[in-house]
Design a protein around this motif. Structure first.
Motif, PDB file in Angstrom:
ATOM      1  N   GLY A 191       0.815  -1.212   0.000  1.00 43.80           N
ATOM      2  CA  GLY A 191       0.000   0.000   0.000  1.00 43.80           C
ATOM      3  C   GLY A 191       0.845   1.257   0.000  1.00 43.80           C
ATOM      4  O   GLY A 191       1.913   1.301   0.617  1.00 43.80           O
ATOM      5  N   ARG A 192       0.343   2.292  -0.695  1.00 46.46           N
ATOM      6  CA  ARG A 192       1.037   3.577  -0.712  1.00 46.46           C
ATOM      7  C   ARG A 192       0.010   4.699  -0.650  1.00 46.46           C
ATOM      8  O   ARG A 192      -1.142   4.542  -1.024  1.00 46.46           O
ATOM      9  N   LYS A 193       0.456   5.850  -0.141  1.00 48.64           N
ATOM     10  CA  LYS A 193      -0.372   7.047  -0.109  1.00 48.64           C
ATOM     11  C   LYS A 193       0.465   8.190  -0.665  1.00 48.64           C
ATOM     12  O   LYS A 193       1.574   8.456  -0.167  1.00 48.64           O
ATOM     13  N   ASN A 194      -0.051   8.846  -1.694  1.00 44.97           N
ATOM     14  CA  ASN A 194       0.672   9.925  -2.341  1.00 44.97           C
ATOM     15  C   ASN A 194       0.344  11.261  -1.702  1.00 44.97           C
ATOM     16  O   ASN A 194      -0.749  11.463  -1.166  1.00 44.97           O
ATOM     17  N   LYS A 195       1.259  12.187  -1.778  1.00 49.13           N
ATOM     18  CA  LYS A 195       1.003  13.532  -1.296  1.00 49.13           C
ATOM     19  C   LYS A 195      -0.132  14.159  -2.105  1.00 49.13           C
ATOM     20  O   LYS A 195      -0.173  14.063  -3.329  1.00 49.13           O
ATOM     21  N   GLY A 196      -1.063  14.811  -1.418  1.00 50.35           N
ATOM     22  CA  GLY A 196      -2.159  15.506  -2.080  1.00 50.35           C
ATOM     23  C   GLY A 196      -3.267  14.604  -2.568  1.00 50.35           C
ATOM     24  O   GLY A 196      -4.226  15.072  -3.185  1.00 50.35           O
ATOM     25  N   THR A 197      -3.172  13.302  -2.307  1.00 55.84           N
ATOM     26  CA  THR A 197      -4.200  12.347  -2.730  1.00 55.84           C
ATOM     27  C   THR A 197      -4.743  11.634  -1.501  1.00 55.84           C
ATOM     28  O   THR A 197      -4.000  10.903  -0.836  1.00 55.84           O
ATOM     29  N   PRO A 198      -6.016  11.821  -1.161  1.00 57.81           N
ATOM     30  CA  PRO A 198      -6.528  11.233   0.077  1.00 57.81           C
ATOM     31  C   PRO A 198      -6.672   9.721   0.030  1.00 57.81           C
ATOM     32  O   PRO A 198      -6.638   9.062   1.069  1.00 57.81           O
ATOM     33  N   LEU A 199      -6.831   9.155  -1.167  1.00 59.05           N
ATOM     34  CA  LEU A 199      -7.104   7.729  -1.280  1.00 59.05           C
ATOM     35  C   LEU A 199      -5.822   6.919  -1.440  1.00 59.05           C
ATOM     36  O   LEU A 199      -4.799   7.413  -1.888  1.00 59.05           O
ATOM     37  N   TRP A 200      -5.906   5.643  -1.057  1.00 57.18           N
ATOM     38  CA  TRP A 200      -4.754   4.754  -1.099  1.00 57.18           C
ATOM     39  C   TRP A 200      -4.664   4.046  -2.449  1.00 57.18           C
ATOM     40  O   TRP A 200      -5.672   3.828  -3.115  1.00 57.18           O
ATOM     41  N   ARG A 201      -3.458   3.645  -2.797  1.00 65.76           N
ATOM     42  CA  ARG A 201      -3.232   2.840  -3.986  1.00 65.76           C
ATOM     43  C   ARG A 201      -2.336   1.662  -3.629  1.00 65.76           C
ATOM     44  O   ARG A 201      -1.488   1.766  -2.754  1.00 65.76           O
ATOM     45  N   SER A 202      -2.538   0.546  -4.330  1.00 66.98           N
ATOM     46  CA  SER A 202      -1.604  -0.577  -4.157  1.00 66.98           C
ATOM     47  C   SER A 202      -0.440  -0.387  -5.112  1.00 66.98           C
ATOM     48  O   SER A 202      -0.563   0.270  -6.150  1.00 66.98           O
ATOM     49  N   PHE A 203       0.712  -0.959  -4.737  1.00 64.92           N
ATOM     50  CA  PHE A 203       1.937  -0.722  -5.491  1.00 64.92           C
ATOM     51  C   PHE A 203       2.872  -1.898  -5.287  1.00 64.92           C
ATOM     52  O   PHE A 203       2.773  -2.625  -4.298  1.00 64.92           O
ATOM     53  N   ALA A 204       3.792  -2.074  -6.220  1.00 67.47           N
ATOM     54  CA  ALA A 204       4.787  -3.142  -6.091  1.00 67.47           C
ATOM     55  C   ALA A 204       5.641  -2.926  -4.840  1.00 67.47           C
ATOM     56  O   ALA A 204       6.034  -1.804  -4.540  1.00 67.47           O
ATOM     57  N   CYS A 205       5.919  -4.010  -4.139  1.00 68.97           N
ATOM     58  CA  CYS A 205       6.692  -3.908  -2.898  1.00 68.97           C
ATOM     59  C   CYS A 205       8.175  -3.679  -3.143  1.00 68.97           C
ATOM     60  O   CYS A 205       8.889  -3.202  -2.251  1.00 68.97           O
ATOM     61  N   ASP A 206       8.654  -4.051  -4.333  1.00 72.64           N
ATOM     62  CA  ASP A 206      10.089  -3.969  -4.612  1.00 72.64           C
ATOM     63  C   ASP A 206      10.431  -2.851  -5.589  1.00 72.64           C
ATOM     64  O   ASP A 206      11.515  -2.830  -6.159  1.00 72.64           O
ATOM     65  N   LYS A 207       9.507  -1.928  -5.772  1.00 68.63           N
ATOM     66  CA  LYS A 207       9.739  -0.812  -6.682  1.00 68.63           C
ATOM     67  C   LYS A 207       9.349   0.498  -6.000  1.00 68.63           C
ATOM     68  O   LYS A 207       8.637   0.501  -5.000  1.00 68.63           O
ATOM     69  N   GLY A 208       9.791   1.596  -6.576  1.00 68.95           N
ATOM     70  CA  GLY A 208       9.416   2.902  -6.047  1.00 68.95           C
ATOM     71  C   GLY A 208      10.362   3.382  -4.966  1.00 68.95           C
ATOM     72  O   GLY A 208      11.031   2.586  -4.295  1.00 68.95           O
ATOM     73  N   LEU A 209      10.420   4.681  -4.799  1.00 65.93           N
ATOM     74  CA  LEU A 209      11.270   5.306  -3.788  1.00 65.93           C
ATOM     75  C   LEU A 209      10.398   6.247  -2.966  1.00 65.93           C
ATOM     76  O   LEU A 209      10.158   7.394  -3.350  1.00 65.93           O
ATOM     77  N   LEU A 210       9.923   5.751  -1.846  1.00 61.18           N
ATOM     78  CA  LEU A 210       9.030   6.513  -0.988  1.00 61.18           C
ATOM     79  C   LEU A 210       9.520   6.455   0.461  1.00 61.18           C
ATOM     80  O   LEU A 210      10.432   5.703   0.799  1.00 61.18           O
ATOM     81  N   TYR A 211       8.872   7.257   1.317  1.00 60.37           N
ATOM     82  CA  TYR A 211       9.105   7.192   2.753  1.00 60.37           C
ATOM     83  C   TYR A 211       8.169   6.141   3.361  1.00 60.37           C
ATOM     84  O   TYR A 211       7.302   5.592   2.678  1.00 60.37           O
TER      85      TYR A 211
END
Length: 230
Positions: A191-211
């Motif tokens: 699961g991920r939550k983007n800045k400025g977006t209230p809703l959640w999105r699912s995302f690959a666990c081994d990709k992306g650079l987030l906090y």
């Protein structure tokens, strides 16, 4: 998570012990909770007329000669006997860089490295935690606030285990969910939550650079009030 309960009892009304430390409280329950998390408080005098909570170290069975008459005051024993009260803040390892947010009821540390959910999970587990469970609107607001503070998206602890979605902390899943339409996608099991977006999105666990937010769970006891107030 384990729980500890304790009983409250109203002993008498209409009297106040002068000279005690006090704090503002929005209600009798707020006053009791403040005492519950105060190491030196065992009982309270709550004044509904002034919204003041007076903290006592002693427990009284009846009014004493030093007390003054105050019709709006109720006296409540919060802790008694040999009961050792533990709660979220006292169990949160503040000396290890964690913090406690009372509104979200979470002991947490922000993982400030921009990396994948898998990497954050390994770091968090080594600290005795799991990626945070967003089990309430208050926690969702807390996570939204973090995206604003850090100006970026966050992974959190929703995960598809191959058969169902769960919270990595072991918290019950399903009571509060805020997925965007079409999510979660089992093919993207984190699961991920983007800045400025209230809703959640699912995302690959081994990709992306987030906090991420690491929620401390080892030895964390959630205090629960079992009231016996008539």
């Amino acid at each position: 998570m384990t729980s500890v309960s304790f009983a409250l009892s109203v002993v008498f009304s209409g009297m106040l012990q002068p000279g005690l430390d006090s704090s503002s409280a929005s209600s009798q329950t707020d006053c009791i909770v403040q005492c519950f998390y105060n190491e030196y408080c065992n009982s309270v005098f709550y004044d509904s007329g002034t919204f003041l909570c007076h903290f006592g170290r002693d427990n009284y069975d009846s009014p004493t000669s030093t007390m003054t008459a105050e019709a709006s005051v109720v006296y409540v024993i919060v802790k008694s006997g040999n009961l050792k009260v533990v709660g979220p803040q006292s169990e949160c390892p503040l000396d290890e860089g964690f913090a406690y947010d009372s509104a979200a009821d979470i002991c947490y540390k922000v993982l400030e490295t921009l990396t994948t959910a898998d990497s954050h999970r390994a770091t968090c587990q080594a600290m005795g935690g799991q990626l945070m469970a967003v089990t309430s609107a208050a926690r969702d607001t807390f996570l939204t606030d973090q995206t604003a503070v850090y100006n970026g998206g966050f992974f959190f602890g929703a995960r598809y285990d191959g058969s169902q979605w769960t919270w990595e902390t072991g918290a019950p899943y399903g009571d509060y969910l805020n997925w965007e339409t079409g999510n979660p996608d089992d093919a993207n099991p984190c699961g991920r939550k983007n800045k400025g977006t209230p809703l959640w999105r699912s995302f690959a666990c081994d990709k992306g650079l987030l906090y991420s937010v690491c929620e401390f769970v080892t030895g964390y006891s959630q205090a629960q009030l079992t009231t016996c107030i008539p």
